[in-house]
Scaffold this motif. Sequence first.
Motif, PDB file in Angstrom:
ATOM      1  N   VAL A 131       0.849  -1.191   0.000  1.00 15.40           N
ATOM      2  CA  VAL A 131       0.000   0.000   0.000  1.00 15.40           C
ATOM      3  C   VAL A 131       0.884   1.240   0.000  1.00 15.40           C
ATOM      4  O   VAL A 131       1.702   1.436   0.899  1.00 15.40           O
ATOM      5  N   VAL A 132       0.724   2.065  -1.021  1.00 11.70           N
ATOM      6  CA  VAL A 132       1.546   3.268  -1.169  1.00 11.70           C
ATOM      7  C   VAL A 132       0.863   4.480  -0.521  1.00 11.70           C
ATOM      8  O   VAL A 132       1.510   5.292   0.136  1.00 11.70           O
ATOM      9  N   LYS A 133      -0.466   4.598  -0.699  1.00 10.99           N
ATOM     10  CA  LYS A 133      -1.197   5.732  -0.142  1.00 10.99           C
ATOM     11  C   LYS A 133      -2.558   5.259   0.339  1.00 10.99           C
ATOM     12  O   LYS A 133      -3.309   4.633  -0.412  1.00 10.99           O
ATOM     13  N   SER A 134      -2.856   5.551   1.603  1.00 12.48           N
ATOM     14  CA  SER A 134      -4.136   5.123   2.166  1.00 12.48           C
ATOM     15  C   SER A 134      -4.613   6.154   3.191  1.00 12.48           C
ATOM     16  O   SER A 134      -4.314   6.057   4.381  1.00 12.48           O
ATOM     17  N   GLU A 135      -5.352   7.139   2.693  1.00  9.79           N
ATOM     18  CA  GLU A 135      -5.931   8.133   3.594  1.00  9.79           C
ATOM     19  C   GLU A 135      -7.334   7.688   3.997  1.00  9.79           C
ATOM     20  O   GLU A 135      -8.042   7.047   3.223  1.00  9.79           O
ATOM     21  N   PRO A 136      -7.757   8.007   5.230  1.00  4.67           N
ATOM     22  CA  PRO A 136      -9.046   7.500   5.738  1.00  4.67           C
ATOM     23  C   PRO A 136     -10.240   8.068   4.974  1.00  4.67           C
ATOM     24  O   PRO A 136     -10.177   9.166   4.396  1.00  4.67           O
TER      25      PRO A 136
END
Length: 779
Positions: A68-73
């Motif tokens: 996972v490179v980018k995981s904003e809520p």
Amino acid sequence: GRGILASIAVLRLSGVECLLIHPSCAWCAQEEFGRVRTLMSRCDLSQNLQKRGCEAYNIENPRSTTRVVKSEPLSSKGSGPTQYDVIQIMPQKISLSLRPSDQTSFKVQVRQVEDYPVDLYYLMDLSLSMKDDLDSIRNLGTKLADEMRKLTSNFRLGFGSFVDKNMSPFSYTAPKYQDNPCNGYKLFPNCVPSFGFRHLLSLTDKVDRFNEEVQKQMVSRNRDAPEGGFDAILQAAVCKERIGWRKEAFHLLVFATDDVPHLALDGKLGGLVQPHDGKCHMNEKNEYSGSTEMDYPSLALLGEKLAENNIYLIFAVTKRHYVIYKNFTTLIPGTTVEILDADSKNIIQLIVNAYNNIRSKVELTVWDQPEDLSLTFTATCQDGQPLPGLRKCADLKIGDTVSFNVSVEARGCPPPGTRQSFTVKPVGFKDRLEVSVDYRCDCGCTHRARANSSRCSSRGQYVCGTCRCDTGHLGARCECHEGEAGAVYQGACREAEGKQICSGRGECSCNQCLCYESEFGKIYGTFCECDDFSCARHKGVLCSGHGECHCGECKCHAGYIGDNCNCSTETLSCVSDDGQICSGRGNCACGRCQCTEPGAFGDTCEKCPTCPDACGTKRECIECRLFNSGRLADNQTCQRLCKDEIITVETLKTEDPNAVLCLYKTENECVMKFTYSEHASGMSVLTALKEPECGAAPDAMTVLLAVVGSILLVGIVLLAIWKLVITVHDRREFARFQSARSRARYEMACNPLYKQPITSHPVETDFSMYSKSYNGATH
């Protein structure tokens, strides 16, 4: 795994070829390993290699991985100061490292946030038949804004219109019709010239402007029945700056018409042979300038541009064209169809219902998927139950979060160093998940290769424990020259005693087989025993096109099974509108429903008039469609689940022998009757009473009079009986008297009823005793 390897001799395979055989195969790069062919193959299962003495650090067995490179809520609300940062999909970026035929997976979460901004563009047919509809929407802007603000605090509205291409044979082109196509038409003598598409109002929150623009409009007239609406839809989708679509808003395009549209290739009737280029062609007057230059757009082009610009299309059409546009929705993702009243009076409720319906579902699409990648989806909707093969969830509430598990498998290896990517995107959302892919098709030991190695007789490169011989040399140590042959080498080229040398499909050279080339495909294997063209076929296609042929056996791609890989494991096509597999009346096999319930039929076994639950299922549709009550009335699924034609009648007749009569009691103790039947066309038809049959309440005065009357009637009957009995008795006595009288005999002038007052009784007396006494006394 062992069985797979046993069918393929792999002594002289390279590490790359070994990894391609099967995802369980590992390669031993240890030196001095693999001298004896039958026991010491370098390509085997990892545990087998270790048992035979290969050190763990010398084993090459790359696996597919996910990072996972980018995981904003996920966001919880749409409007407000942070609306530009609203996130409805998580994660946002992922990197995959794939080994061929080895699966890896990742999870995607999607949420429809509350109070999300909405842009609604109203695209109206202004042909002559829509004149009464134009009158009905004069004040649509204000009313629609009031309703939509109940759903979102950030709403904008725009307006455009269309008729058809202003050329023959689509419109009237004679000189007398140039300025007024209605010239000579008695009912509506004045109208404006025909036009393709005209943008009238960019999206704005000032809804009064919408009303003003509508007030100015006049209808036009075209010659044939179909309209040029698809031209208008495409321009409204791609001319983003002119229309004013906001990137951070939910895009709705309402298409209102009372007729069918022209399709691609219809333009050839007017000499338009140039296909539509899918670009914006708006002049300074905000009119479509390519109307008389290009053909109508195709359905595929429409679907592509609508999805590209995150636009939900709502077909608002009259009832007689509902089925046609319903078929369009299956070909254009992200579209719905609603029934429009003849005068458009229900347009506001139609838009609100369509918006709620759209917001109640989430469907994933994949963009730019590489051809050598296979993706399978498993949806987990609000009930928490995994649904394999589905990429869609329905019946959601605003704020619900759903998840999808996505499995990815690489079917082959692209050229070295190739990096690919694809995008996972919910239909109609601006949010997306970007997935980058690289391939693990080689062993790490290849970077430690030694050229002109003494282990290869200084005639080749020593790589991962094996020799790659220079041109003209052969053998495990590059000890032979090409063309050398002899009995000493022949035995090593037979699979077993008595077998043909190199299986009859190659030549033996320096104790190894050189396989022939074939026009049908590749021949390979230690003894040329394998090929990639002798597998099972389906309809003439090798492995049905859904698998790879390995040594006579089909290795199916993900999502397919069977000897020839013709059987799909996808169940999406088997899911009925109510979310069940084959409507709960059958099994999904090879992507098609096999109905097990007697009497069930249809693509998803949804039709079954004789099933025990048929009346119960259709009852819910009768309740919600006719009376807006029942279980389906509150969750906005009535229109989705209840698509049957409903006919209401005053008196229900059951003349159709195939119709099933259904009855049920309502809450008011009334009886509702309807019949359920299937037409030859496959359409279900429900014929129901307009109103349930209810018994009338008894009238109090009527009951009182009935009771009193009954009592009087009983009294009169009893008196009549008593009178009858007395009369019979008297008559019998009188008859007896008459009989006695007729038998009596008496003298004339003597009353037979008179009796004397003196009664005589004769007495016998003994006078002898008295005589003696008397005589004594005389003496």
